[in-house]
Design an enzyme around this catalytic site. Structure first.
Site, PDB file in Angstrom:
ATOM      1  N   SER A 108      29.718 -55.232 -37.564  1.00  0.00           N
ATOM      2  CA  SER A 108      30.156 -55.248 -38.836  1.00  0.00           C
ATOM      3  C   SER A 108      31.394 -56.328 -38.990  1.00  0.00           C
ATOM      4  CB  SER A 108      30.912 -53.800 -39.183  1.00  0.00           C
ATOM      5  OG  SER A 108      32.169 -53.558 -38.638  1.00  0.00           O
ATOM      6  N   ASP A 109      31.380 -56.544 -40.152  1.00  0.00           N
ATOM      7  CA  ASP A 109      32.538 -57.544 -40.490  1.00  0.00           C
ATOM      8  C   ASP A 109      33.790 -56.490 -40.733  1.00  0.00           C
ATOM      9  OD1 ASP A 109      34.232 -59.722 -40.769  1.00  0.00           O
ATOM     10  OD2 ASP A 109      32.654 -60.806 -42.484  1.00  0.00           O
ATOM     11  N   TRP A 110      34.666 -57.307 -41.028  1.00  0.00           N
ATOM     12  CA  TRP A 110      36.229 -56.715 -41.134  1.00  0.00           C
ATOM     13  C   TRP A 110      36.374 -55.347 -41.971  1.00  0.00           C
ATOM     14  CZ3 TRP A 110      40.340 -58.113 -38.239  1.00  0.00           C
ATOM     15  CH2 TRP A 110      41.703 -57.546 -38.644  1.00  0.00           C
TER      16      TRP A 110
END
Length: 730
Positions: free
Chosen positions: A289-291
């Site tokens: 995932s991203d942030w």
């Protein structure tokens, strides 16, 4: 041992280890935390920023599979290489004390070199690397970035960005390789191959991560992390091919789009993450995932009613690892979901197997200390020279009326404008700090444009400007000084930025820059307009008045010297635009537009077109030939063309080959780049170039959303020449 045997051996190890793991250990492998979770309070500048008790809690009790970032978010900044090696060694040694001794994979955004290691070799950003049209330089950048990441004790690079850059407002445009599918795929592929080599487990190689799958780069309103409207055909024609190229090049990890496409957030898009990425593209690595984007399915997107539902939704869509990043909430929620059976063990095992496989492929299980010595592997003279070459080839000479350039070295110059005396404006975000704007942290031994100009000339060089981008420039003083000099170098552009803080409402230049420019032009002195920044800001009014225009974009740490080399003629410019430079704020049209977009009054009339870039010499292409005028479906076409240096100086020229499908069941672009080659020629020298057009090059996404080649006429274009061939029906 053969590659197949190696793969089989790794698979046996993965399954054997998986069989020994508890549920808690499995869920921990899917958890990625920010360094701040294991840091001492205010650990940014601490000699040893790791809180050992927190680290042991993360690794021994929560079994985390990955750590990312620097000490301490959000004020992250580059660390010394010695500090990095100590930190990562402490993490390695702690992981070695865990029950199954599963290593942590440490991820970092090393997007144009080892950006968070002090004194690393920092290359031009991707948009400028694309302007080189030189895949060999991209390959070498990948090699050097991997070597310096590994010498820093780090494991995994969140790069390259394979999003296609077709929305110039987007603040991450400069992280892409531009608007063209073929160029982006070629540059990204070369970077990945350089970075990973034939064996990611080698001491000087490291895994890459394709970003940001998929559609992130085309926000409808131009703002970061906002929605895109992309139909299935456009998705497959323009946005997926770069990621497909990255998968074929061997990238083992993919980071997911932080935004949404057609109403479905990237982290909940089963169709994209599983059916297309896995089922169609054959990706067998792991997704991350991203942030904070899984919890945002609940807090921001309102897709999930609870954080727990958000975790279930993301994991079942195809997310393998969660960049949580500040706590163990993902771990706790997924553990509960697995115990209740809402997330089946088969899905947990699938994700963990993918993560373990990459850790084995990259040699982490065999590593007990930093993989590479610092000496001979970090900031070497050879690496700096490659970087200098990249910067020189990245700069685009867009206009040169009456051979205004190159300048004589005894000419008197007034230098003014906010980008003239800063390193940060040539590097942009992800440089030493996240936003890249901490000028005081930049190395003192690399010259700004002003400093490089002064070092190269015997003439008078006067500067009127500030010490920071935002400093007010005394326009009256600049005008007065301009009257006393032969030429003005007007350095305009953008301040550094990254991600959402870089959002803008218009591509227009800041009014104060336009005010300065207009005042300078009023006095009638010859002006060389130099620009730096990550986006094509609208410069039409002043570009029309300037005698010369040089587009720097983000040429990296060697950009000042490279720009001075070009302005004085020590280097012959060879950069070409990897995007269409717009003439007006709302006149945004890529070069590979559809016929309807340039019909009955509609026009493709950018200020400078895709592929534009001048030289101090001249080149001519001729003799375009095809090896056959008719082919069967599935055949290749061989193309040959000559290129000659018809000028008085040695120089480099990029020859671009375009293809157009004359008639098809789906409207086709007026032309599409299908090949390019860069050659260096002496005056009078010529060279024959060969290209191969494959069925893939002739294909498009048909009515049934599948790639197809249809019989009919195709037109090949190189320079001012065109040749045709026909694909026959079976």
């Amino acid at each position: 041992m053969s590659a197949q045997e190696t793969s089989e051996a790794i698979e046996n190890k993965v399954q054997a280890l998986l069989g020994q793991m508890t549920l808690e250990e499995k869920v921990g492998q899917m958890t990625q935390i920010d360094f701040s979770v294991v840091s001492v309070v205010n650990g940014q500048d601490a000699e040893n920023p790791i809180d050992q008790a927190k680290l042991e809690d993360a690794i021994l009790h929560h079994h985390v599979g990955s750590i990312l970032n620097t000490p301490t978010t959000p004020n992250n900044k580059a660390q010394s290489i010695e500090k990095w090696r100590k930190m990562t060694q402490t993490i390695r040694e702690t992981a070695a004390r865990s029950r199954l001794k599963i290593p942590v994979i440490y991820g970092i955004d090393a997007i144009h070199g080892a950006t968070y290691t002090q004194n690393a070799v920092l290359f031009p950003q991707a948009i400028s690397m694309a302007a080189t049209f030189n895949t060999e330089l991209s390959f070498k950048e990948g090699e050097i970035a991997a070597r310096e990441v590994k010498a820093s004790g780090l494991d995994w690079n969140f790069s390259p960005v394979m999003d296609i850059g077709r929305q110039p407002l987007w603040p991450r445009l400069w992280e892409t390789y531009g608007e063209d599918v073929h160029l982006s795929s070629a540059m990204g592929t070369a970077y990945i191959k350089g970075h990973q080599g034939d064996n990611m487990a080698d001491a000087d190689k490291a895994p890459t991560c394709l970003k940001h799958y998929v559609g992130y780069s085309y926000p409808l309103n131009g703002k970061d992390r906002t929605q895109a409207w992309i139909g299935e055909r456009a998705l497959r024609e323009w946005f997926l091919p770069g990621f497909q190229a990255g998968v074929l090049a061997g990238a083992p990890t993919v980071m997911i789009n932080s935004a949404e496409v057609d109403g479905i957030p990237g982290h909940a898009n089963y169709h994209y993450l599983t059916e297309i990425l896995r089922g169609e593209m054959g990706f067998n690595g792991f997704t991350v995932s991203d942030w904070e984007d899984i919890i945002r399915l609940h807090t921001r997107d309102k897709l999930a009613a609870t954080p727990r539902e958000a975790v279930k939704m993301a994991v079942m869509a195809g997310v393998d690892m969660s960049m949580v990043p500040f706590d163990f909430s993902f771990y706790e929620l997924l553990l509960d979901l697995a115990k209740t059976g809402e997330v089946p063990m088969s899905r947990i095992d699938e994700a963990v197997s993918r993560i373990l496989r990459v850790k084995y492929q990259t040699g982490l299980f065999e590593r007990s200390e930093p993989a590479l010595a610092v000496e001979g592997n970090f900031a070497t003279e050879e690496a700096v020279e490659v970087n200098k070459q990249a910067a020189r080839e990245a700069i685009v000479l867009a206009k040169n009326d009456n051979e205004m350039l190159p300048l004589r070295k005894d000419v008197s110059i007034l230098v003014t404008g906010p980008t003239a005396n800063l390193l940060s404006v040539m590097n942009g975000g992800w440089t030493i700090t996240w936003q890249g704007d901490a000028e005081e942290l930049y190395p003192k031994d690399r010259p700004t444009l002003l400093q490089a100009l002064r070092a190269k000339t015997s003439g008078k060089v006067t500067f009127v400007g500030g010490q920071r981008f935002s400093d007010e420039i005394n326009i009256e003083q600049a005008v007065t000084e301009a009257r006393n000099h032969d030429v003005v170098i007007l350095a305009l552009g953008e301040k550094p930025y990254c991600e959402t803080p870089g959002n803008i409402d218009s591509l227009t230049l800041d009014p104060v820059q336009m005010q300065l420019a207009r005042a300078i032009f009023e006095i009638g002195k010859p002006v060389v307009l130099v620009t730096f920044g990550g986006r094509p800001r609208i410069i039409t009014e002043i570009a029309d008045k300037a005698r010369a225009v040089v587009l720097g974009f983000l040429p990296g740490m060697e950009g000042g010297e490279a720009m001075a080399d070009i302005l004085f003629g020590d280097v012959n410019p060879s950069g070409k635009l990897p995007l269409s430079y717009p003439r007006a704020v709302n006149d945004i049209l890529p070069y590979d537009h559809k016929p309807i977009e340039a019909y009955e009054g509609n026009q493709y009339r950018p200020l400078y077109p895709f592929g534009h870039g001048l030289s101090y010499t001249s080149f001519e292409t001729s003799g375009l030939k095809l090896d056959k005028s008719q082919i069967k479906l599935g055949d290749n076409v061989e193309v040959s063309v000559r290129v000659k240096n018809t000028g008085q100086l040695s120089g480099k020229e990029t020859v671009l080959l375009y293809l157009h499908d004359a008639a098809a069941s789906v409207s086709r672009p007026v032309k599409q780049l299908k090949g390019f080659k860069k050659v260096e020629l002496k005056p009078g020298e010529q060279q024959s170039l060969e290209f191969t057009l494959t069925p893939e090059d002739m294909s498009f996404i048909g009515l049934d959303m599948k790639r197809v080649v249809e019989p009919g006429e195709f037109q090949v274009m190189v320079g001012g020449e065109m040749a045709s061939f026909t694909v026959l029906k079976d």
